[in-house]
Design an enzyme around this catalytic site. Structure first.
Site, PDB file in Angstrom:
ATOM      1  N   CYS A  36       0.770  -1.274  -0.015  1.00  0.00           N
ATOM      2  CA  CYS A  36      -0.018   0.044   0.060  1.00  0.00           C
ATOM      3  C   CYS A  36       0.961   1.261  -0.074  1.00  0.00           C
ATOM      4  CB  CYS A  36      -0.797   0.157   1.182  1.00  0.00           C
ATOM      5  SG  CYS A  36      -1.705   1.544   1.608  1.00  0.00           S
TER       6      CYS A  36
ATOM      7  N   CYS B 229      -0.009   3.867   2.572  1.00  0.00           N
ATOM      8  CA  CYS B 229       0.228   3.469   3.965  1.00  0.00           C
ATOM      9  C   CYS B 229       1.656   3.802   4.233  1.00  0.00           C
ATOM     10  CB  CYS B 229       0.147   2.046   3.933  1.00  0.00           C
ATOM     11  SG  CYS B 229      -1.640   1.264   3.818  1.00  0.00           S
TER      12      CYS B 229
END
Length: 118
Positions: A35, A38
């Site tokens: 991600c 993230c």
């Protein structure tokens, strides 16, 4: 100097590390290795963990390795930030954000913590 690093929690210790925490809220980042947002959020949360350690506990959980917690809280995308107070989710934010915005969004939770501890 790992005291302010964002700790990793798992399905196995989520209750002990997050739900059993009393006195200060716990910010949980639902994350994944793949991600990009993230990864963008990681330094923001590390700084927050260091600066607000007395008022906020910051942890992260990998959604790929810990599906039970993901399902339990209905997390559909990463990064999702869930704030828990005394074992209950009280706030949810989805997506990466700058530290200033994150602090603004957490203001109510942090203010309540400061009031409760005084």
């Amino acid at each position: 100097m790992k005291a302010h690093a964002v700790a990793e929690v798992t399905d196995a210790d989520f209750e002990e590390e997050v739900l059993a925490e009393r006195g200060r809220p716990v910010l949980v980042k639902f994350t994944a290795d793949w991600c990009g947002p993230c990864r963008q959020l990681a330094p923001v949360l590390s700084a927050l963990a260091a600066e607000e350690a007395s008022r906020l506990k910051v942890v992260q959980i990998d959604v790929d390795r810990n599906p039970a917690t993901l399902v339990r809280y209905g997390v559909l995308s990463t990064p999702t930030l869930l704030v828990f107070r005394d074992g209950e989710p009280v706030q949810q934010m989805v997506g990466a954000r700058a530290k200033r915005r994150l602090l603004q969004e957490l203001e109510g939770v942090l203010a309540a913590t400061a009031g409760a501890s005084g």
